[in-house]
Scaffold this active site. Sequence first.
Site, PDB file in Angstrom:
ATOM      1  N   TYR A 132       0.887  -1.175   0.000  1.00 56.53           N
ATOM      2  CA  TYR A 132       0.000   0.000   0.000  1.00 56.53           C
ATOM      3  C   TYR A 132       0.915   1.213   0.000  1.00 56.53           C
ATOM      4  CZ  TYR A 132      -3.743   3.222   1.310  1.00 56.53           C
ATOM      5  OH  TYR A 132      -4.653   4.255   1.323  1.00 56.53           O
ATOM      6  N   ASP A 234      10.088   2.719   0.641  1.00 56.41           N
ATOM      7  CA  ASP A 234       8.948   3.354   1.298  1.00 56.41           C
ATOM      8  C   ASP A 234       9.076   3.063   2.795  1.00 56.41           C
ATOM      9  OD1 ASP A 234       6.511   3.896   2.495  1.00 56.41           O
ATOM     10  OD2 ASP A 234       5.315   3.263   0.773  1.00 56.41           O
ATOM     11  N   GLU A 235       9.482   4.101   3.538  1.00 56.28           N
ATOM     12  CA  GLU A 235       9.662   3.967   4.998  1.00 56.28           C
ATOM     13  C   GLU A 235       8.513   4.636   5.745  1.00 56.28           C
ATOM     14  OE1 GLU A 235      12.809   1.622   5.376  1.00 56.28           O
ATOM     15  OE2 GLU A 235      13.034   3.092   6.987  1.00 56.28           O
ATOM     16  N   LYS A 237       5.601   3.746   6.960  1.00 51.87           N
ATOM     17  CA  LYS A 237       5.086   3.185   8.214  1.00 51.87           C
ATOM     18  C   LYS A 237       6.187   2.635   9.119  1.00 51.87           C
ATOM     19  CE  LYS A 237       1.016   0.940   8.412  1.00 51.87           C
ATOM     20  NZ  LYS A 237       0.120  -0.238   8.346  1.00 51.87           N
TER      21      LYS A 237
HETATM   22  C1  LIG Z   1       3.924   1.843   3.555  1.00 52.49           C
HETATM   23  C2  LIG Z   1       2.973   2.956   3.322  1.00 52.49           C
HETATM   24  N1  LIG Z   1       3.233   3.852   2.362  1.00 52.49           N
HETATM   25  C3  LIG Z   1       2.402   4.874   2.113  1.00 52.49           C
HETATM   26  C4  LIG Z   1       1.233   5.020   2.804  1.00 52.49           C
HETATM   27  C5  LIG Z   1       0.316   6.149   2.509  1.00 52.49           C
HETATM   28  O1  LIG Z   1       0.424   7.092   3.519  1.00 52.49           O
HETATM   29  P1  LIG Z   1      -0.750   8.139   3.788  1.00 52.49           P
HETATM   30  O2  LIG Z   1      -1.946   7.368   4.190  1.00 52.49           O
HETATM   31  O3  LIG Z   1      -0.193   9.019   4.862  1.00 52.49           O
HETATM   32  O4  LIG Z   1      -0.956   8.887   2.527  1.00 52.49           O
HETATM   33  C6  LIG Z   1       0.919   4.102   3.814  1.00 52.49           C
HETATM   34  C7  LIG Z   1      -0.360   4.234   4.564  1.00 52.49           C
HETATM   35  O5  LIG Z   1      -0.856   3.311   5.153  1.00 52.49           O
HETATM   36  C8  LIG Z   1       1.804   3.048   4.073  1.00 52.49           C
HETATM   37  O6  LIG Z   1       1.548   2.146   5.042  1.00 52.49           O
END
Ligand SMILES: Cc1ncc(COP(=O)(O)O)c(C=O)c1O
Length: 434
Positions: A132, A234-235, A237
């Site tokens: 996600y 992608d860090e 979370k």
């Molecule tokens: C790994 C990861 N990247 C990006 C996002 C998106 O972040 P946001 O909901 O703050 O836009 C999330 C949200 O759950 C996430 O877990």
Amino acid sequence: MARDAGSIAGIQKLRFGPFAIRAGDGNRLIAADGRSLIDFSASWGAASLGHGHPALVEAVQRTLGAMPGASILSTVNEPAVSLAEKLLELTPGQGERRVWFGHSGSDANETIIRAVEAATGRKRVIAFVGAYHGGTTLSMSVSGHTAQAHATPRPGLFLLPYPNPYRPHFPGAVGEATLAHLDYLLATVCPAHDTAAILIEAIQSDGGLLVPPPGFLAAVADRARRHGILVVCDEVKVGLGRTGMMHAFAAEGVEPDLISFGKGLGGGLPLSAVVGPADILDRQTAFAMQTLCGNPVSCAAGNAVLETIAKEGLVDNAAQRGGEIMTGLRRLAERHPQIGDIRGRGLAIGVELVADRTSREPASRFCQKVVYRCFELGLLLFYVGLRSNVLELTPPMTLTAREVEKGLDILDRAIGDVATGRVPDAAIAAYAGW
Ligand SMILES: Cc1ncc(COP(=O)(O)O)c(C=O)c1O
């Protein structure tokens, strides 16, 4: 009918029960009925310092009281620049680098994809099933989560299965077949010379807190390097200390080209950041702007978060409390056969629930009931996973040993209560979860 049903749009809800919160207090939330709940979610990892941390409150109030404008687009402000400097200092990377600021993990990942495509002229992107990466059009279009199956993938996107040691997709060593498939794609329909980036999480969070087998992340990064493909981590979370390391990708000594941060960076305020090469992030002005980018109040919160992480030793705290939770969960697994797998690092932990340990059939409804019962008993947490059966534990990094103990006691009782039928189907019927 819950009060928000007549006012707040359902398309932005992800509800597991009739949970309403009145206030926050440290690592606890106060429910609308006045009960104190231990927070094992931190609003999906965003409230990294818990609720109402004095350092965050002080920084936000001070900055808001004399706000130097609202944006970094056309005027410079100190909180944004000092936060950018801090992020450059604490992230590894070669050469000249820059920081872009946004409001959410979604806009950070979206900006990365647009920027790398523009900078490289390459059209393909590789990401992973289960990931996600956001809820905006482009960030969704490079995601692979089942909750986003309604969205159209970006042209040129290739998704690989994320290695899952508990539910391997392929026979043989976990991860090897995925790497072989990556090689195959790069040699055929996803030609390396037209592939801009590989977008990966060091622990796949919403896909079920999947920890890849040792060496996988490094092997993906090696392949990318060999082909001149950018490595994007992608860090959002799992970054900034949550895993018991400052960066989740550091577990394998990987040095990404670009990194997206969000959630915990703002400690609960809207803030995200991208760190990456200057030749990509400085390439063109007026390319990736939103009016409130570099908002000084959000950036002041970011500064307070990073300073507090250092000052209070929260990376070590995440490692220690995470270790205690893991030990406690293993004890619970001796009593509760529904616990099929426990995994994670630091305070990014997944508990996969199954109908039985041999078939490993996902216990999705059971999982939703556990979340519901936990709320009733005084613990807030949610679930993730492509089969909706993985409890996600991402508490504030300020969590104490006492709260670990208390939270696990409640989880223990909740699992037992659901197993003995104390939560009727009707209790959760109105809540779709995901
Ligand atoms: C790994 C990861 N990247 C990006 C996002 C998106 O972040 P946001 O909901 O703050 O836009 C999330 C949200 O759950 C996430 O877990």
